[in-house]
Design a protein around this motif. Structure first.
Motif, PDB file in Angstrom:
ATOM      1  N   THR A   2       0.826  -1.208   0.000  1.00 26.08           N
ATOM      2  CA  THR A   2       0.000   0.000   0.000  1.00 26.08           C
ATOM      3  C   THR A   2       0.859   1.257   0.000  1.00 26.08           C
ATOM      4  O   THR A   2       0.448   2.286   0.521  1.00 26.08           O
ATOM      5  CB  THR A   2      -0.945   0.008   1.218  1.00 26.08           C
ATOM      6  OG1 THR A   2      -0.173  -0.088   2.412  1.00 26.08           O
ATOM      7  CG2 THR A   2      -1.941  -1.128   1.144  1.00 26.08           C
ATOM      8  N   ASP A   3       2.041   1.164  -0.594  1.00 19.51           N
ATOM      9  CA  ASP A   3       2.878   2.360  -0.667  1.00 19.51           C
ATOM     10  C   ASP A   3       2.246   3.362  -1.638  1.00 19.51           C
ATOM     11  O   ASP A   3       1.349   3.007  -2.413  1.00 19.51           O
ATOM     12  CB  ASP A   3       4.312   2.000  -1.074  1.00 19.51           C
ATOM     13  CG  ASP A   3       4.391   1.361  -2.457  1.00 19.51           C
ATOM     14  OD1 ASP A   3       3.814   1.916  -3.408  1.00 19.51           O
ATOM     15  OD2 ASP A   3       5.037   0.313  -2.586  1.00 19.51           O
ATOM     16  N   PRO A   4       2.666   4.606  -1.589  1.00 18.46           N
ATOM     17  CA  PRO A   4       2.045   5.629  -2.453  1.00 18.46           C
ATOM     18  C   PRO A   4       2.073   5.277  -3.945  1.00 18.46           C
ATOM     19  O   PRO A   4       1.110   5.540  -4.662  1.00 18.46           O
ATOM     20  CB  PRO A   4       2.869   6.884  -2.159  1.00 18.46           C
ATOM     21  CG  PRO A   4       3.385   6.676  -0.766  1.00 18.46           C
ATOM     22  CD  PRO A   4       3.641   5.197  -0.660  1.00 18.46           C
ATOM     23  N   THR A   6       1.952   2.302  -5.371  1.00 20.48           N
ATOM     24  CA  THR A   6       0.929   1.294  -5.653  1.00 20.48           C
ATOM     25  C   THR A   6      -0.459   1.928  -5.646  1.00 20.48           C
ATOM     26  O   THR A   6      -1.282   1.660  -6.530  1.00 20.48           O
ATOM     27  CB  THR A   6       0.996   0.152  -4.620  1.00 20.48           C
ATOM     28  OG1 THR A   6       2.284  -0.462  -4.704  1.00 20.48           O
ATOM     29  CG2 THR A   6      -0.077  -0.889  -4.870  1.00 20.48           C
ATOM     30  N   CYS A   7      -0.705   2.768  -4.658  1.00 22.15           N
ATOM     31  CA  CYS A   7      -2.017   3.429  -4.578  1.00 22.15           C
ATOM     32  C   CYS A   7      -2.259   4.314  -5.801  1.00 22.15           C
ATOM     33  O   CYS A   7      -3.363   4.318  -6.359  1.00 22.15           O
ATOM     34  CB  CYS A   7      -2.121   4.241  -3.291  1.00 22.15           C
ATOM     35  SG  CYS A   7      -2.134   3.185  -1.816  1.00 22.15           S
TER      36      CYS A   7
END
Length: 162
Positions: A2-4, A6-7
């Motif tokens: 859920t790192d930036p 990936t989001c």
């Protein structure tokens, strides 16, 4: 997971729709949790010819898949395909985070893909875990039967993955 980056990739895949992007991320996490041992060990039975063969002219990792020597049902080769994509993604560089796929469909056997639940689950996972990861998919020797199989799988994937 859920790192930036990936989001943002999920948000791009859903064309800015935050609710849809959150649902896509949730699906990707569920797939990764379900297959955590596979992703942690990066090992599975070798059941087909799928591998990272190098990089394209834009330095994107390139995955080659060959249907000619596939002898097992799709359900049994799916983990190997997942690992090939995971290996390719791990070779991506910041700002160039997509992969190229070459699918050689010569001698494709549709009977090996007659498991709708396996196809649906693969489409769900590939469409979420690898959303916005496909730069180009080059399909070689795609027979009428293979086109029919694609028509079945395509609706199960996100629009961006299609």
């Amino acid at each position: 997971w859920t790192d930036p980056g990936t989001c943002l990739r999920m948000l791009r895949a859903m064309k800015g729709d935050e609710v849809a992007a959150a649902a896509l991320l949730e699906t990707a996490i569920a797939c990764r949790v379900r297959d955590r041992l596979l992703y942690r060990t990066m090992q599975c039975e070798v059941a087909c010819d799928v591998r990272v063969i190098g990089r394209d002219n834009e330095q994107r990792p390139t995955v080659y898949m060959c249907a000619r020597n596939q002898e097992k049902m799709f359900r049994h080769i799916a983990p190997q395909i997942q690992l090939a994509f995971e290996a390719a993604v791990s070779l991506c560089t910041p700002g160039n985070e997509q992969v190229v796929i070459i699918a050689d469909m010569y001698n494709f056997s549709a009977s090996l893909y007659l498991d709708p639940s396996a196809l649906k689950e693969a489409g769900r996972c590939f469409g979420s875990v690898y959303a916005e990861r496909f730069a180009r998919i080059l399909v070689v020797d795609f027979s009428f039967i293979a086109q029919s199989a694609w028509a079945i799988c395509k609706p199960m994937m996100s629009k961006a993955t299609q």
